[in-house]
Design a protein around this motif. Structure first.
Motif, PDB file in Angstrom:
ATOM      1  N   THR A   3       1.045  -0.999   0.007  1.00  0.00           N
ATOM      2  CA  THR A   3      -0.267   0.493   0.095  1.00  0.00           C
ATOM      3  C   THR A   3       0.620   1.259  -0.270  1.00  0.00           C
ATOM      4  OG1 THR A   3       0.294  -0.147   2.071  1.00  0.00           O
ATOM      5  CG2 THR A   3      -2.110  -1.290   1.103  1.00  0.00           C
ATOM      6  N   THR A   4       0.511   2.272  -0.897  1.00  0.00           N
ATOM      7  CA  THR A   4       1.536   3.612  -0.845  1.00  0.00           C
ATOM      8  C   THR A   4       0.790   3.886   0.928  1.00  0.00           C
ATOM      9  OG1 THR A   4      -0.859   4.247  -1.453  1.00  0.00           O
ATOM     10  CG2 THR A   4       1.194   4.555  -2.773  1.00  0.00           C
ATOM     11  N   PRO A   5       2.398   4.903   1.850  1.00  0.00           N
ATOM     12  CA  PRO A   5       1.922   5.466   2.537  1.00  0.00           C
ATOM     13  C   PRO A   5       1.248   6.356   2.543  1.00  0.00           C
ATOM     14  CG  PRO A   5       4.261   5.427   2.108  1.00  0.00           C
ATOM     15  CD  PRO A   5       3.591   5.203   0.949  1.00  0.00           C
ATOM     16  N   VAL A   6       0.520   6.630   3.774  1.00  0.00           N
ATOM     17  CA  VAL A   6      -0.384   7.949   4.276  1.00  0.00           C
ATOM     18  C   VAL A   6       0.377   8.788   4.095  1.00  0.00           C
ATOM     19  CG1 VAL A   6      -2.021   8.972   5.477  1.00  0.00           C
ATOM     20  CG2 VAL A   6      -2.425   6.958   4.274  1.00  0.00           C
ATOM     21  N   ASP A  34       1.160   3.829   7.010  1.00  0.00           N
ATOM     22  CA  ASP A  34       0.553   3.779   6.544  1.00  0.00           C
ATOM     23  C   ASP A  34      -1.189   3.836   7.221  1.00  0.00           C
ATOM     24  OD1 ASP A  34       2.178   2.412   5.215  1.00  0.00           O
ATOM     25  OD2 ASP A  34       1.616   0.428   6.198  1.00  0.00           O
ATOM     26  N   ALA A  35      -2.267   3.716   6.442  1.00  0.00           N
ATOM     27  CA  ALA A  35      -3.350   3.829   6.543  1.00  0.00           C
ATOM     28  C   ALA A  35      -3.886   4.058   8.122  1.00  0.00           C
ATOM     29  CB  ALA A  35      -4.095   3.999   5.195  1.00  0.00           C
ATOM     30  N   GLY A  36      -4.128   4.237   8.950  1.00  0.00           N
ATOM     31  CA  GLY A  36      -4.890   3.876  10.160  1.00  0.00           C
ATOM     32  C   GLY A  36      -4.400   3.571  10.673  1.00  0.00           C
ATOM     33  N   GLU A  37      -2.494   4.139  10.861  1.00  0.00           N
ATOM     34  CA  GLU A  37      -1.281   3.160  11.465  1.00  0.00           C
ATOM     35  C   GLU A  37      -1.491   4.906  12.857  1.00  0.00           C
ATOM     36  OE1 GLU A  37       2.806   1.818  11.161  1.00  0.00           O
ATOM     37  OE2 GLU A  37       2.138   2.798  10.116  1.00  0.00           O
ATOM     38  N   PHE A  38      -1.181   4.237  13.879  1.00  0.00           N
ATOM     39  CA  PHE A  38      -1.169   5.003  14.749  1.00  0.00           C
ATOM     40  C   PHE A  38       0.096   4.900  15.657  1.00  0.00           C
ATOM     41  CE2 PHE A  38      -4.130   6.103  19.106  1.00  0.00           C
ATOM     42  CZ  PHE A  38      -3.112   7.497  19.577  1.00  0.00           C
ATOM     43  N   SER A 166      -6.945  12.775   6.606  1.00  0.00           N
ATOM     44  CA  SER A 166      -6.073  11.579   6.373  1.00  0.00           C
ATOM     45  C   SER A 166      -4.929  11.064   7.109  1.00  0.00           C
ATOM     46  CB  SER A 166      -5.105  11.624   4.914  1.00  0.00           C
ATOM     47  OG  SER A 166      -5.743  12.632   4.333  1.00  0.00           O
ATOM     48  N   VAL A 167      -5.446  11.902   8.143  1.00  0.00           N
ATOM     49  CA  VAL A 167      -4.018  11.881   9.237  1.00  0.00           C
ATOM     50  C   VAL A 167      -4.013  12.878  10.373  1.00  0.00           C
ATOM     51  CG1 VAL A 167      -1.724  12.307  10.434  1.00  0.00           C
ATOM     52  CG2 VAL A 167      -2.093  11.909   7.834  1.00  0.00           C
ATOM     53  N   VAL A 168      -3.738  12.591  11.815  1.00  0.00           N
ATOM     54  CA  VAL A 168      -4.484  13.130  13.444  1.00  0.00           C
ATOM     55  C   VAL A 168      -3.396  13.639  14.180  1.00  0.00           C
ATOM     56  CG1 VAL A 168      -5.160  13.562  15.516  1.00  0.00           C
ATOM     57  CG2 VAL A 168      -6.976  12.463  13.490  1.00  0.00           C
ATOM     58  N   PHE A 169      -2.962  15.071  13.890  1.00  0.00           N
ATOM     59  CA  PHE A 169      -1.544  15.367  14.701  1.00  0.00           C
ATOM     60  C   PHE A 169      -2.249  15.951  16.172  1.00  0.00           C
ATOM     61  CE2 PHE A 169      -0.726  15.982  10.302  1.00  0.00           C
ATOM     62  CZ  PHE A 169       0.636  15.018  10.120  1.00  0.00           C
ATOM     63  N   ARG A 194      -9.216   4.504  15.040  1.00  0.00           N
ATOM     64  CA  ARG A 194      -9.488   2.760  13.923  1.00  0.00           C
ATOM     65  C   ARG A 194     -10.158   2.302  13.750  1.00  0.00           C
ATOM     66  NH1 ARG A 194      -6.181   1.377  18.920  1.00  0.00           N
ATOM     67  NH2 ARG A 194      -4.738   0.805  17.282  1.00  0.00           N
ATOM     68  N   SER A 195     -11.711   3.578  13.736  1.00  0.00           N
ATOM     69  CA  SER A 195     -12.798   2.863  13.722  1.00  0.00           C
ATOM     70  C   SER A 195     -12.362   3.923  12.032  1.00  0.00           C
ATOM     71  CB  SER A 195     -14.079   3.180  14.047  1.00  0.00           C
ATOM     72  OG  SER A 195     -14.388   4.213  14.145  1.00  0.00           O
ATOM     73  N   LEU A 196     -11.941   4.835  11.927  1.00  0.00           N
ATOM     74  CA  LEU A 196     -12.700   6.261  10.662  1.00  0.00           C
ATOM     75  C   LEU A 196     -11.109   5.326   9.811  1.00  0.00           C
ATOM     76  CD1 LEU A 196     -12.938   9.314  12.414  1.00  0.00           C
ATOM     77  CD2 LEU A 196     -14.352   7.250  11.425  1.00  0.00           C
ATOM     78  N   GLY A 197     -10.305   4.654  10.275  1.00  0.00           N
ATOM     79  CA  GLY A 197      -8.991   4.283   9.383  1.00  0.00           C
ATOM     80  C   GLY A 197      -7.764   5.231   9.172  1.00  0.00           C
ATOM     81  N   CYS A 198      -8.266   6.940  10.179  1.00  0.00           N
ATOM     82  CA  CYS A 198      -6.974   7.890  10.088  1.00  0.00           C
ATOM     83  C   CYS A 198      -6.008   7.256  10.819  1.00  0.00           C
ATOM     84  CB  CYS A 198      -7.526   8.890  10.947  1.00  0.00           C
ATOM     85  SG  CYS A 198      -9.368   9.957  11.006  1.00  0.00           S
TER      86      CYS A 198
END
Ligand SMILES: Nc1ncnc2c1ncn2[C@@H]1O[C@H](COP(=O)(O)OP(=O)(O)OP(=O)(O)O)[C@@H](O)[C@H]1O
Ligand SMILES: [Mg+2]
Lengths: 247, 455
Positions: A3-6, A34-38, A166-169, A194-198
């Motif tokens: 997957t392309t990284p976000v 990646d998408a959804g990674e925290f 896409s990303v939360v800071f 997690r539920s949103l995939g951010c």
């Protein structure tokens, strides 16, 4: 499967000239989220955590290197483009002063929508879900000074997610809260993203907070010196301790 | 920690200006009185009119200065909330902090009065030389002591009233986590005090009485001469309570865009300060409007009496000349209220720095940041100008009516409001209000949103 990284950082550097000497606040960091990674970013004070976060969010220009959000180079954008990107594709939660004091909770929540020209109509159902999950339903007409610290941070989280970015800071989002409130706020943040995939980038000093993340990066002198995957708070605390002792 | 900021300079300038003005005005009145007595002009009432008018202007100038000074101290105290909070944290009491501000008021008062006296005497000397012999002996009029003492007292009282902003500062604000005073709870508008009410009622009775009495005899104008200054005083004291409501009312006329809503809320955040800022402008605009409307209305009434005959030519010119003379008379007070307007708007915009940074981080465009800040100042300016125009038109018409009511056939004259007056006053006020916000706005927008967010 690739997957392309976000969010991607390549050879990121940021130096400050303070008098005769140069401070390398961020000194060559490569990242791919990646998408959804925290991810959590930890490190001693002055290790460059905030600087890294600001570079990733396009709030600061790197001295060297690039930042790609969904493949778009943030370092090549002008102020206006960056503003639009922040508004539509990023969410922010700071340690303090997150809310505009003269606007109600509801109005604060809708800020990123109201900044569009013409303003975007709020999605009522989504807003209701969000405020319900964050326990804000009864507080929507209040002003920020009428809220507790934990409630204020929950409003900030709701606002960060209102456009499903896409990303939360988050820069020390629980830094001003007591331990129990901080944990409650973080669980909510974790569940929601997690539920949103951010994707989330969270700077923190708190090992328990970091244990909510999929991955914890450890910074020292502007470099990533260690990383732990799915670690518990004890492992994270131990790594931090070693890091502080070593320096 | 800066001990003397832009606020102190403003206060010093205001005190010096009003002292110089008082010195010149008082000396001129006394001298003109003496000249007319020496030349045997007595009993035509012009000396009394001049004295009342002059005193009226003086009262207006001092009252306007008092509000501007109070605001200056309040705004400066608020903008130094962190310093104050730090000292409070380190053990300084509220009383000590307030004493510091009052001591500054005293120092500013003494320095300003001294500078103003020197300036005033110098202006008197210049007038004496240019106008000639009669005035030269009156370069220093002993009576000047009275307004000087009044101004000094005003400065100290204003510092004391303004220093109450210290009460809003919590020691915890020094810890950095908490934001400045500006970001705290919006304040309730203050009560409309009994003194302010009584003054407004007496003022309106005087002015209204003059208009009504004018049907019988032109001497009714004296009532208005007394009522006018009382009304001005009352308006200034009422502004903190009433002006925010006026702004709310006007706010309904604008479309409620997100930027507009925020601009309106910010004005309501500190109603007392907003009201005090507007007070001076309202009074000055109404004084100018009053004279121009009165003279234009008189001209029209006289024209209609002589309809068909010649002599209507010079009417517009007289109005213009009068507007000029009045402008000179109110110039000191106008300058002072302009300084007050600019200082409050400027410091207010500066205190929004962090908020601006936050909004920009969240994705507000620079254009929208400007729209909010400029919208805020424009609404304030427009509110003040409209209130002043309405008030001034009423008082000006009342003046003309009191003089002409018994002369014209219908017993009532219709007010005449020259359009250039509306335009000029609106343009000047709006330019000042918006202009004052531009420099801090540019500062707030310079650099990254982060720099602004950090304060
Ligand atoms: N504007 C600046 N000018 C000069 N040096 C700076 C600037 N901002 C940060 N630095 C330096 O860069 C380094 C990293 O700062 P940064 O704020 O990223 O640290 P941090 O890890 O977030 O620390 P903390 O945990 O205390 O928040 C520090 O040495 C700091 O002094
Ligand atoms: Mg930091």
């Amino acid at each position: 499967m690739t997957t392309t990284p976000v969010l991607q950082a390549r050879g990121l550097r940021r130096s400050y000239q303070s008098g005769p000497q140069t401070v390398h606040a961020v000194d060559g960091i490569d990242l791919a989220l990646d998408a959804g990674e925290f991810i959590a970013v930890m490190g001693p004070s002055g290790s460059g955590k905030s600087t890294l976060m600001h570079l990733l969010a396009g709030l600061d220009q790197p001295s060297e290197g690039t930042v790609l959000l969904d493949g778009d180079d943030l370092t090549a954008m002008d102020d206006e483009e960056l503003t639009t990107v922040r508004r539509r594709r990023m969410g922010f939660v700071f340690q303090s002063f997150n809310l505009v004091p003269d606007l109600t909770v509801r109005e604060n929540l809708r800020l990123p929508l109201s900044f569009e020209r013409p303003p975007v109509r709020p999605d009522g159902a989504w807003e209701a879900t969000l405020t319900d999950r964050l326990g804000l339903a009864g507080l929507l007409e209040r002003l920020p000074h009428e809220l507790s610290g934990g409630q204020q941070q929950r409003v900030a989280i709701a606002r960060a997610l209102v456009r499903t970015p896409s990303v939360v800071f988050a820069d020390e989002p629980t830094g001003n809260l007591d331990v129990a409130t901080g944990r409650a706020v973080l669980s909510l943040l974790g569940e929601l993203v997690r539920s949103l995939g951010c994707t989330v980038v969270m700077v923190t000093h708190d090992a328990t907070a970091a244990s909510h993340a999929d991955r914890t990066l450890f910074l020292r002198d502007g470099r990533v010196v260690d990383a732990l995957d799915d670690a518990d708070d004890e492992a994270i605390a131990r790594t931090m301790l070693d890091l502080v002792r070593a320096s | 920690m800066r001990r003397r900021g832009p606020g102190s300079v403003t206060s010093l300038v205001v005190v010096a200006l009003v002292t110089a003005y008082a010195t010149v005005l008082l000396t001129t009145i006394v001298m003109l009185g003496r000249i007319s007595r020496e030349n045997g002009f007595t009993g035509d009432g012009s000396r009394e009119v001049l004295a009342i008018l002059g005193t009226g202007f003086l009262v207006v100038a001092v009252v306007v200065s008092a509000t501007v000074l109070t605001n200056a101290y309040a705004v400066v105290t608020a903008s130094r909330a962190r310093d104050v909070a730090l000292r409070r944290l380190l053990g300084s009491s509220v009383a000590q902090e307030r004493r510091l501000v009052v001591r500054d008021g005293l120092r500013t008062g003494v320095l300003g009065v001294a500078a103003g006296l020197v300036g005033g005497v110098a202006i008197n000397a210049v007038i004496g030389v240019t106008v000639g012999g009669g005035l030269r002996s009156g370069v220093v009029e002993p009576l000047v002591v009275v307004p000087c003492a009044g101004v000094l007292l005003t400065a100290v009282l204003a510092a004391w009233r303004g220093s109450s902003a210290v009460l809003d500062v919590q020691p915890a604000q020094a810890l950095g986590a908490a934001a400045a005073v500006e970001t705290g709870a919006p304040a309730e508008p203050p009560r409309w005090t009994a003194v302010a009410r009584v003054l407004v009622v007496l003022g309106l009775l005087g002015v209204g009485g003059a208009a009504a009495g004018g049907v019988l005899a032109p001497q009714a104008a004296y009532l208005g001469l007394l009522g006018g200054p009382l009304l001005a005083f009352g308006v200034v004291l009422s502004a903190p309570a009433l002006f925010p409501r006026w702004l709310n009312l006007l706010g309904r006329l604008w479309p409620s865009t997100p930027s507009g809503v925020l601009a309106q809320r910010r004005l309501a955040h500190n109603p007392e300060r907003t009201g005090r800022t507007a007070a001076g402008v309202v009074v000055i605009v109404s004084v100018v409007t009053m004279f121009v409307v009165a003279s234009a209305t008189l001209d029209r009434a006289v024209d209609r009496m002589y309809e068909g005959t010649s002599g209507a030519e010079g009417a517009a010119d007289t109005t213009m000349v009068l507007a000029g003379v009045v402008s000179v008379m109110v110039s000191a007070a106008a300058l002072i209220s302009a300084i007050g307007l600019c200082q409050t708007i400027g410091l207010g915009a500066r205190m929004r720095r962090r908020e601006t940074g936050l909004m920009r981080v969240l994705g507000q465009s620079r254009a929208d940041v400007r729209a909010v800040t400029i919208g805020e100042s424009a609404r304030l300016g427009l509110g003040a100008v409209t209130a002043g125009l309405l008030l001034g038109t009423f008082v000006g018409w009342a003046g003309a009516q009191s003089l002409m009511g018994s002369v014209v056939r219908e017993h009532v004259v219709a007010p005449v409001v020259p359009w250039w007056l509306l335009l000029a006053l609106a343009v000047v006020t709006m330019a000042l209000a918006v202009g004052a916000a531009l420099a801090p706005l540019r500062d707030n927008l310079r650099g990254t949103p982060l720099a602004a967010l950090r304060g």
